[in-house]
Scaffold this active site. Structure first.
Site, PDB file in Angstrom:
ATOM      1  N   ASN A 153      48.023  17.282 -58.925  1.00  0.00           N
ATOM      2  CA  ASN A 153      48.169  18.642 -59.443  1.00  0.00           C
ATOM      3  C   ASN A 153      49.655  19.039 -59.478  1.00  0.00           C
ATOM      4  O   ASN A 153      50.227  19.302 -60.525  1.00  0.00           O
ATOM      5  CB  ASN A 153      47.363  19.624 -58.586  1.00  0.00           C
ATOM      6  CG  ASN A 153      47.368  21.026 -59.159  1.00  0.00           C
ATOM      7  OD1 ASN A 153      47.624  21.226 -60.344  1.00  0.00           O
ATOM      8  ND2 ASN A 153      47.081  22.015 -58.329  1.00  0.00           N
ATOM      9  N   THR A 154      50.295  19.033 -58.301  1.00  0.00           N
ATOM     10  CA  THR A 154      51.664  19.542 -58.195  1.00  0.00           C
ATOM     11  C   THR A 154      52.634  18.828 -59.145  1.00  0.00           C
ATOM     12  O   THR A 154      53.493  19.461 -59.766  1.00  0.00           O
ATOM     13  CB  THR A 154      52.162  19.403 -56.734  1.00  0.00           C
ATOM     14  OG1 THR A 154      51.203  20.030 -55.891  1.00  0.00           O
ATOM     15  CG2 THR A 154      53.517  20.052 -56.542  1.00  0.00           C
ATOM     16  N   ASP A 210      36.942  21.244 -57.374  1.00  0.00           N
ATOM     17  CA  ASP A 210      37.863  20.686 -56.380  1.00  0.00           C
ATOM     18  C   ASP A 210      37.839  21.563 -55.120  1.00  0.00           C
ATOM     19  O   ASP A 210      38.034  22.785 -55.216  1.00  0.00           O
ATOM     20  CB  ASP A 210      39.284  20.667 -57.005  1.00  0.00           C
ATOM     21  CG  ASP A 210      40.272  19.851 -56.206  1.00  0.00           C
ATOM     22  OD1 ASP A 210      39.845  19.020 -55.383  1.00  0.00           O
ATOM     23  OD2 ASP A 210      41.488  20.035 -56.427  1.00  0.00           O
ATOM     24  N   HIS A 213      43.442  12.406 -52.014  1.00  0.00           N
ATOM     25  CA  HIS A 213      43.975  13.716 -52.400  1.00  0.00           C
ATOM     26  C   HIS A 213      45.492  13.727 -52.208  1.00  0.00           C
ATOM     27  O   HIS A 213      46.045  12.855 -51.557  1.00  0.00           O
ATOM     28  CB  HIS A 213      43.342  14.809 -51.522  1.00  0.00           C
ATOM     29  CG  HIS A 213      41.967  15.189 -51.970  1.00  0.00           C
ATOM     30  ND1 HIS A 213      41.685  16.412 -52.533  1.00  0.00           N
ATOM     31  CD2 HIS A 213      40.809  14.500 -51.954  1.00  0.00           C
ATOM     32  CE1 HIS A 213      40.396  16.447 -52.842  1.00  0.00           C
ATOM     33  NE2 HIS A 213      39.841  15.312 -52.491  1.00  0.00           N
ATOM     34  N   ASP A 262      34.024  20.868 -49.452  1.00  0.00           N
ATOM     35  CA  ASP A 262      35.021  20.651 -48.406  1.00  0.00           C
ATOM     36  C   ASP A 262      34.660  21.502 -47.190  1.00  0.00           C
ATOM     37  O   ASP A 262      35.060  22.661 -47.079  1.00  0.00           O
ATOM     38  CB  ASP A 262      36.415  21.010 -48.931  1.00  0.00           C
ATOM     39  CG  ASP A 262      37.485  20.809 -47.858  1.00  0.00           C
ATOM     40  OD1 ASP A 262      37.118  20.403 -46.724  1.00  0.00           O
ATOM     41  OD2 ASP A 262      38.666  21.054 -48.153  1.00  0.00           O
ATOM     42  N   HIS A 289      48.599  18.015 -49.700  1.00  0.00           N
ATOM     43  CA  HIS A 289      48.691  18.693 -50.993  1.00  0.00           C
ATOM     44  C   HIS A 289      50.084  19.284 -51.136  1.00  0.00           C
ATOM     45  O   HIS A 289      50.636  19.814 -50.175  1.00  0.00           O
ATOM     46  CB  HIS A 289      47.663  19.827 -51.072  1.00  0.00           C
ATOM     47  CG  HIS A 289      46.242  19.340 -51.003  1.00  0.00           C
ATOM     48  ND1 HIS A 289      45.427  19.554 -49.921  1.00  0.00           N
ATOM     49  CD2 HIS A 289      45.521  18.626 -51.890  1.00  0.00           C
ATOM     50  CE1 HIS A 289      44.244  18.998 -50.153  1.00  0.00           C
ATOM     51  NE2 HIS A 289      44.272  18.428 -51.335  1.00  0.00           N
ATOM     52  N   GLY A 290      50.651  19.184 -52.310  1.00  0.00           N
ATOM     53  CA  GLY A 290      51.988  19.749 -52.522  1.00  0.00           C
ATOM     54  C   GLY A 290      53.065  18.727 -52.223  1.00  0.00           C
ATOM     55  O   GLY A 290      52.808  17.520 -52.159  1.00  0.00           O
TER      56      GLY A 290
HETATM   57  P1  13P Z   1      48.846  17.447 -55.237  1.00  0.00           P
HETATM   58  O1  13P Z   1      48.997  18.882 -55.642  1.00  0.00           O
HETATM   59  O2  13P Z   1      49.625  17.096 -54.024  1.00  0.00           O
HETATM   60  O3  13P Z   1      49.075  16.518 -56.367  1.00  0.00           O
HETATM   61  O4  13P Z   1      47.309  17.266 -54.769  1.00  0.00           O
HETATM   62  C1  13P Z   1      46.280  17.587 -55.652  1.00  0.00           C
HETATM   63  C2  13P Z   1      44.964  17.493 -54.982  1.00  0.00           C
HETATM   64  O5  13P Z   1      44.766  16.745 -54.055  1.00  0.00           O
HETATM   65  C3  13P Z   1      43.874  18.331 -55.490  1.00  0.00           C
HETATM   66  O6  13P Z   1      42.705  18.204 -54.741  1.00  0.00           O
END
Ligand code: 13P
Length: 282
Positions: A231-232, A84, A207, A106, A179-180
């Site tokens: 992820n978050t 990632d 993302h 990236d 992200h986040g």
């Molecule tokens: P989040 O942490 O906002 O869910 O995003 C995860 C992400 O895009 C990883 O590449």
């Protein structure tokens, strides 16, 4: 089966659903994710950031954890092990040489020409090894505020230029997600999403899946988003449950502490699989 993302995302594009990209941070998370997706027969992409790779010990260790668990747990669904936000050609090469089946390069912080040049180098290396490549255009925000200026929406012509000059497999255009956590409401540019999807005709990646509303996710999938990164939200589900467990129990066995987040995390994963439409698509 450990596979690249080509077939799973082409099928998702065809069938109008999205494959979950769930970030792994340790062995337990990897197990929870594999077990959930196996139970619900969903293909899955295990996303690993460079930070998580460092935390877990290195590229080889990550590969060994994933492949070992897949054998021991008798995992039969298609699983992709994906770097990632690879920040350099070297990082992507390391991932590929250590058994990752897919990488994201990236180079979005560079000029368009530099982005093309670095991405093309990665594609040239990956193609021979049957590894798929995702690249980013524009800049996906990384702050906690969706109105912050570090989001640079992807330009349609730049997206076409990047795709035509690199032959990447998948494109992650910046469309307003971050992200986040979001402070305000996520503002996704669906017009731009539609246009880019039509022009590049590749599976698109969204993302920053945490905090995007369900109806926005559904609309994004209908417009060509085939992979959604989360992820978050998993971190929050897991850590809330662990915090609650630790506050109520006099416990010191790390296995019990880490495992106390399992149900909440699996519940969160199940909801995402339902929303993305990936159940029974393995
Ligand atoms: P989040 O942490 O906002 O869910 O995003 C995860 C992400 O895009 C990883 O590449």
């Amino acid at each position: 089966m450990l596979v690249n993302m080509k077939e799973m995302l082409n099928k998702a594009k065809e069938g109008k659903y999205a494959v979950p990209h769930l970030n792994i941070n340790n062995l337990e998370w990897t197990r929870f994710i594999l077990e959930s997706c196996e139970e619900h027969k969903s293909p899955v992409i295990l996303g690993v950031s460079e930070g998580a790779i460092k935390y877990m010990g290195g590229y080889k260790t990550v590969y060994n954890i994933v492949s070992g668990l897949m054998d021991d747990l008798n995992i039969t669904i298609p699983v992709s092990l994906h770097l990632d936000h690879g920040s350099s050609y070297e990082s992507c090469v390391k991932a590929i040489d250590n058994g990752f089946t897919s990488v994201m390069i990236d180079a979005s912080k560079y000029s368009l020409e530099e982005n093309v040049s670095i991405t093309k180098q990665v594609v040239d290396y990956a193609k021979d090894k049957n590894v798929t490549v995702e690249a980013e255009i524009g800049h996906i925000g990384g702050s906690e505020d969706s109105t912050n200026s570090d989001i640079a929406y992807a330009n349609v012509l730049d997206a076409v230029y990047l795709v035509n000059n690199t032959h990447i497999d998948f494109l992650a255009p910046a469309l307003g997600s971050v992200h986040g956590l979001y402070k305000g409401k996520p503002k996704l540019d669906f017009e731009r999403m539609k246009k880019i999807s039509e022009e590049v005709n590749l599976p698109l990646v969204l993302h920053g899946g945490t905090g995007i509303f369900d109806d926005q996710i559904k609309k994004a999938i209908s417009l060509g988003i085939c992979k959604i990164n989360i992820n978050t939200e998993l971190q929050i589900a897991w850590s809330n449950a662990v915090r609650d467990f630790v506050s109520k129990n006099d416990v010191y066995d790390p296995r019990k502490i880490i495992k106390s987040g399992e149900v909440a995390m699996k519940d969160c994963i199940y909801k995402k699989l339902l929303l993305f439409g990936s159940i029974d698509k393995a």
